[in-house]
Design a protein around this motif. Structure first.
Motif, PDB file in Angstrom:
ATOM      1  N   GLU A 288       0.857  -1.412  -0.003  1.00 23.06           N
ATOM      2  CA  GLU A 288      -0.001  -0.167  -0.075  1.00 23.06           C
ATOM      3  C   GLU A 288       1.033   1.360  -0.026  1.00 23.06           C
ATOM      4  OE1 GLU A 288      -2.929   0.128   2.974  1.00 23.06           O
ATOM      5  OE2 GLU A 288      -4.107  -1.653   2.539  1.00 23.06           O
ATOM      6  N   ASP A 289       2.065   1.172   0.802  1.00 24.47           N
ATOM      7  CA  ASP A 289       2.709   2.448   0.980  1.00 24.47           C
ATOM      8  C   ASP A 289       3.373   2.744  -0.574  1.00 24.47           C
ATOM      9  OD1 ASP A 289       2.122   2.870   3.519  1.00 24.47           O
ATOM     10  OD2 ASP A 289       4.030   1.752   4.262  1.00 24.47           O
ATOM     11  N   LEU A 290       3.851   1.432  -0.894  1.00 23.90           N
ATOM     12  CA  LEU A 290       4.699   1.527  -2.418  1.00 23.90           C
ATOM     13  C   LEU A 290       3.482   2.159  -3.517  1.00 23.90           C
ATOM     14  CD1 LEU A 290       6.636  -1.728  -3.136  1.00 23.90           C
ATOM     15  CD2 LEU A 290       7.385   0.686  -3.263  1.00 23.90           C
ATOM     16  N   ALA A 291       2.251   1.639  -3.330  1.00 25.21           N
ATOM     17  CA  ALA A 291       1.324   2.053  -4.348  1.00 25.21           C
ATOM     18  C   ALA A 291       1.275   3.462  -4.111  1.00 25.21           C
ATOM     19  CB  ALA A 291       0.075   1.179  -4.085  1.00 25.21           C
TER      20      ALA A 291
ATOM     21  N   GLN B 247       1.792   6.793  -6.718  1.00 32.50           N
ATOM     22  CA  GLN B 247       0.807   7.846  -7.168  1.00 32.50           C
ATOM     23  C   GLN B 247       1.376   9.155  -7.134  1.00 32.50           C
ATOM     24  OE1 GLN B 247      -1.823   7.159  -8.968  1.00 32.50           O
ATOM     25  NE2 GLN B 247      -2.843   5.155  -8.161  1.00 32.50           N
ATOM     26  N   ARG B 248       2.247   9.394  -5.856  1.00 35.64           N
ATOM     27  CA  ARG B 248       2.856  10.558  -5.619  1.00 35.64           C
ATOM     28  C   ARG B 248       3.943  10.881  -6.757  1.00 35.64           C
ATOM     29  NH1 ARG B 248       4.588  11.064   0.518  1.00 35.64           N
ATOM     30  NH2 ARG B 248       4.978  13.448  -0.099  1.00 35.64           N
ATOM     31  N   ALA B 249       4.563   9.936  -6.975  1.00 36.75           N
ATOM     32  CA  ALA B 249       5.562  10.277  -8.024  1.00 36.75           C
ATOM     33  C   ALA B 249       4.934  10.517  -9.377  1.00 36.75           C
ATOM     34  CB  ALA B 249       6.360   8.803  -7.983  1.00 36.75           C
ATOM     35  N   TYR B 250       3.822   9.742  -9.606  1.00 35.19           N
ATOM     36  CA  TYR B 250       3.042   9.888 -10.892  1.00 35.19           C
ATOM     37  C   TYR B 250       2.576  11.385 -11.020  1.00 35.19           C
ATOM     38  CZ  TYR B 250      -0.693   9.817 -14.380  1.00 35.19           C
ATOM     39  OH  TYR B 250      -1.256  10.512 -15.069  1.00 35.19           O
ATOM     40  N   ARG B 251       2.007  11.858  -9.813  1.00 35.26           N
ATOM     41  CA  ARG B 251       1.422  13.342  -9.707  1.00 35.26           C
ATOM     42  C   ARG B 251       2.578  14.410 -10.290  1.00 35.26           C
ATOM     43  NH1 ARG B 251      -2.477  10.970  -6.247  1.00 35.26           N
ATOM     44  NH2 ARG B 251      -1.079  11.363  -4.304  1.00 35.26           N
ATOM     45  N   TYR B 252       3.774  13.968  -9.303  1.00 36.19           N
ATOM     46  CA  TYR B 252       4.829  14.854  -9.528  1.00 36.19           C
ATOM     47  C   TYR B 252       5.414  15.003 -11.082  1.00 36.19           C
ATOM     48  CZ  TYR B 252       9.703  16.792  -9.508  1.00 36.19           C
ATOM     49  OH  TYR B 252      10.878  17.227  -9.998  1.00 36.19           O
TER      50      TYR B 252
ATOM     51  N   PRO C 213      16.614   3.815  -2.055  1.00 37.62           N
ATOM     52  CA  PRO C 213      15.423   3.761  -1.040  1.00 37.62           C
ATOM     53  C   PRO C 213      13.974   4.150  -1.872  1.00 37.62           C
ATOM     54  CG  PRO C 213      16.800   5.801  -0.890  1.00 37.62           C
ATOM     55  CD  PRO C 213      17.428   5.095  -2.075  1.00 37.62           C
ATOM     56  N   TRP C 214      13.108   3.524  -1.138  1.00 44.56           N
ATOM     57  CA  TRP C 214      11.544   3.774  -1.443  1.00 44.56           C
ATOM     58  C   TRP C 214      11.075   4.767  -0.711  1.00 44.56           C
ATOM     59  CZ3 TRP C 214      10.715   2.238  -6.391  1.00 44.56           C
ATOM     60  CH2 TRP C 214      11.455   1.053  -6.611  1.00 44.56           C
ATOM     61  N   ASN C 215      11.521   6.126  -1.142  1.00 39.40           N
ATOM     62  CA  ASN C 215      10.704   7.290  -0.566  1.00 39.40           C
ATOM     63  C   ASN C 215      10.520   8.316  -1.758  1.00 39.40           C
ATOM     64  OD1 ASN C 215      13.102   9.124  -0.795  1.00 39.40           O
ATOM     65  ND2 ASN C 215      13.883   7.695   0.847  1.00 39.40           N
TER      66      ASN C 215
ATOM     67  N   SER D 286      -4.037  -1.037 -12.556  1.00 38.93           N
ATOM     68  CA  SER D 286      -3.329  -1.990 -13.204  1.00 38.93           C
ATOM     69  C   SER D 286      -1.552  -1.545 -13.371  1.00 38.93           C
ATOM     70  CB  SER D 286      -3.768  -2.226 -14.408  1.00 38.93           C
ATOM     71  OG  SER D 286      -4.058  -1.126 -15.277  1.00 38.93           O
ATOM     72  N   ASP D 287      -1.421  -0.332 -13.635  1.00 47.22           N
ATOM     73  CA  ASP D 287      -0.443   0.420 -13.756  1.00 47.22           C
ATOM     74  C   ASP D 287       0.387   0.314 -12.416  1.00 47.22           C
ATOM     75  OD1 ASP D 287      -0.719   0.916 -16.475  1.00 47.22           O
ATOM     76  OD2 ASP D 287      -1.426   3.059 -16.088  1.00 47.22           O
ATOM     77  N   VAL D 288      -0.297   0.651 -11.406  1.00 41.10           N
ATOM     78  CA  VAL D 288       0.192   0.847  -9.991  1.00 41.10           C
ATOM     79  C   VAL D 288       0.772  -0.716  -9.615  1.00 41.10           C
ATOM     80  CG1 VAL D 288      -0.063   1.219  -7.433  1.00 41.10           C
ATOM     81  CG2 VAL D 288      -1.045   2.773  -9.305  1.00 41.10           C
ATOM     82  N   ALA D 289      -0.166  -1.611  -9.892  1.00 42.52           N
ATOM     83  CA  ALA D 289       0.015  -2.949  -9.609  1.00 42.52           C
ATOM     84  C   ALA D 289       1.557  -3.388 -10.260  1.00 42.52           C
ATOM     85  CB  ALA D 289      -0.812  -3.757  -9.924  1.00 42.52           C
TER      86      ALA D 289
END
Lengths: 159, 194
Positions: free
Chosen positions: A6-9, A13-18, A46-48, B19-22
């Motif tokens: 969930e954190d990775l997802a 999403q945040r990286a995508y918005r940026y 690192p994944w941050n 699906s992209d996130v997965a």
């Protein structure tokens, strides 16, 4: 060490918005995040969000340089000024906001995004983007002024 | 309404498809993500190896004819310096130490995504020049033990013609590209086992 799915997802999403703030094109933004995720995966983290932001930004700059475009112009620090009242007559139409954001330069959208959405301070944005703090303030001030002006102009035309 | 709130609202509506996130999470989690990234590059490396085997039989002292003049000049300089084995001013495996140890540099020596830490280890560095501009000459050790030279110089508009070029000269392949605000020049001996 990887966080949970969930954190990775949410990180993606945040990286995508940026990335979207840089490209303003969903497909290009998704590709940037894909490249960044692979790059970070190869390094083992690192994944941050700070690191992902850096990797996405570097990749974006590399791509633009190859395309011989200049996404990040320099600005004179001396034009920094206090931010004005930020209110707009809202709520703003989603399509209109998208249209006006699309007319901004990547450097303007980026600073606006990091400030308004990610809540970074100007000092933090300066550090992340490698610009003097005064330049970040200038971009922010100029961009908000431009955005507000266009919003009121377009809203007036539509009404 | 506050402008910041409107901007935040706008961007927070933007979301990748599940699906992209997965797919991205799988990339992060799985070694297959790395393989998916590496597979085309491994194929390219295999092709490069075949091309190298072919070319090594016909290496001459002449640079590739189509290479831009500036790129050729830089490539020759880097190869010359590589062969000179000039003593290093700094002995370190940490690239970040170079900023402190070589304070006259007008840029920050940068790690490269091309020169991966998995394949190349920094051995040391010294000051040098490229086209009259101060630069850093790094000596790296490749995973197969071969010594490799990596030059870095602050990026300039004049390097437009150099970016992305690859030149072979005197049995070396010199790759030049822009990354992290510097021009990087990597000289490696072409060998069948490379």
């Amino acid at each position: 060490m990887l966080t949970d799915d969930e954190d990775l997802a949410e990180l993606m999403q945040r990286a995508y918005r940026y990335a979207l703030s840089l490209t303003h094109e969903p497909e290009a933004a998704r590709d940037l995040v894909q490249d960044a995720a692979m790059s970070v995966s190869r390094r083992g983290g690192p994944w941050n969000i700070r690191f992902m932001t850096t990797v996405v930004r570097n990749r974006f700059i590399d791509l633009y340089r190859r395309a011989r475009k200049v996404p990040f112009e320099s600005l004179d620090d001396s034009v920094a000024a206090p931010l004005e009242d930020e209110s707009v007559e809202g709520p703003v139409d989603e399509g209109l906001m998208d249209l006006i954001l699309g007319s901004l330069k990547p450097s303007e959208r980026e600073v606006l995004y990091l400030s308004a959405v990610e809540d970074y301070t100007t000092a933090e944005i300066a550090e992340m983007t490698g610009r003097p703090r005064g330049t970040v303030l200038s971009i922010l001030h100029r961009t908000k002024h431009k955005l507000r002006h266009r919003l009121s102009h377009e809203t007036g035309l539509r009404n | 309404m506050k402008l910041d709130s409107e901007i935040k609202r706008h961007y927070n509506r933007k979301r990748l498809a599940s699906s992209d996130v997965a797919e991205l999470v799988r990339t992060a989690r799985s070694p297959m993500g790395r393989l998916r990234y590496l597979a085309p590059r491994m194929a390219a490396a295999a092709l490069l190896l075949l091309a190298s085997v072919f070319l090594i039989t016909r290496i001459t002292d002449a640079p590739v004819a189509a290479a831009p003049e500036l790129a050729t000049s830089i490539a020759k300089h880097v190869v010359f310096q590589h062969e000179e084995s000039v003593p290093l001013a700094v002995r370190t495996e940490n690239i970040q130490e170079l900023t402190m140890e070589l304070p006259r540099l007008n840029f920050t020596p940068a790690a490269s995504m091309v020169v991966s830490a998995e394949r190349y280890r920094l051995y040391g560095a010294r000051y040098c020049h490229i086209e009259g501009k101060i630069a850093v000459h790094m000596r790296l050790v490749r995973e197969d033990g071969l010594s490799v030279t990596l030059y870095q110089v602050a990026d300039q508009p004049e390097f437009d013609s150099v970016d992305g070029t690859e030149i072979e000269w005197k049995g070396y392949r010199v790759r030049m590209w822009r990354e992290n605000g510097v021009l990087m020049c990597l000289a490696e001996r072409i060998s069948v086992s490379a």
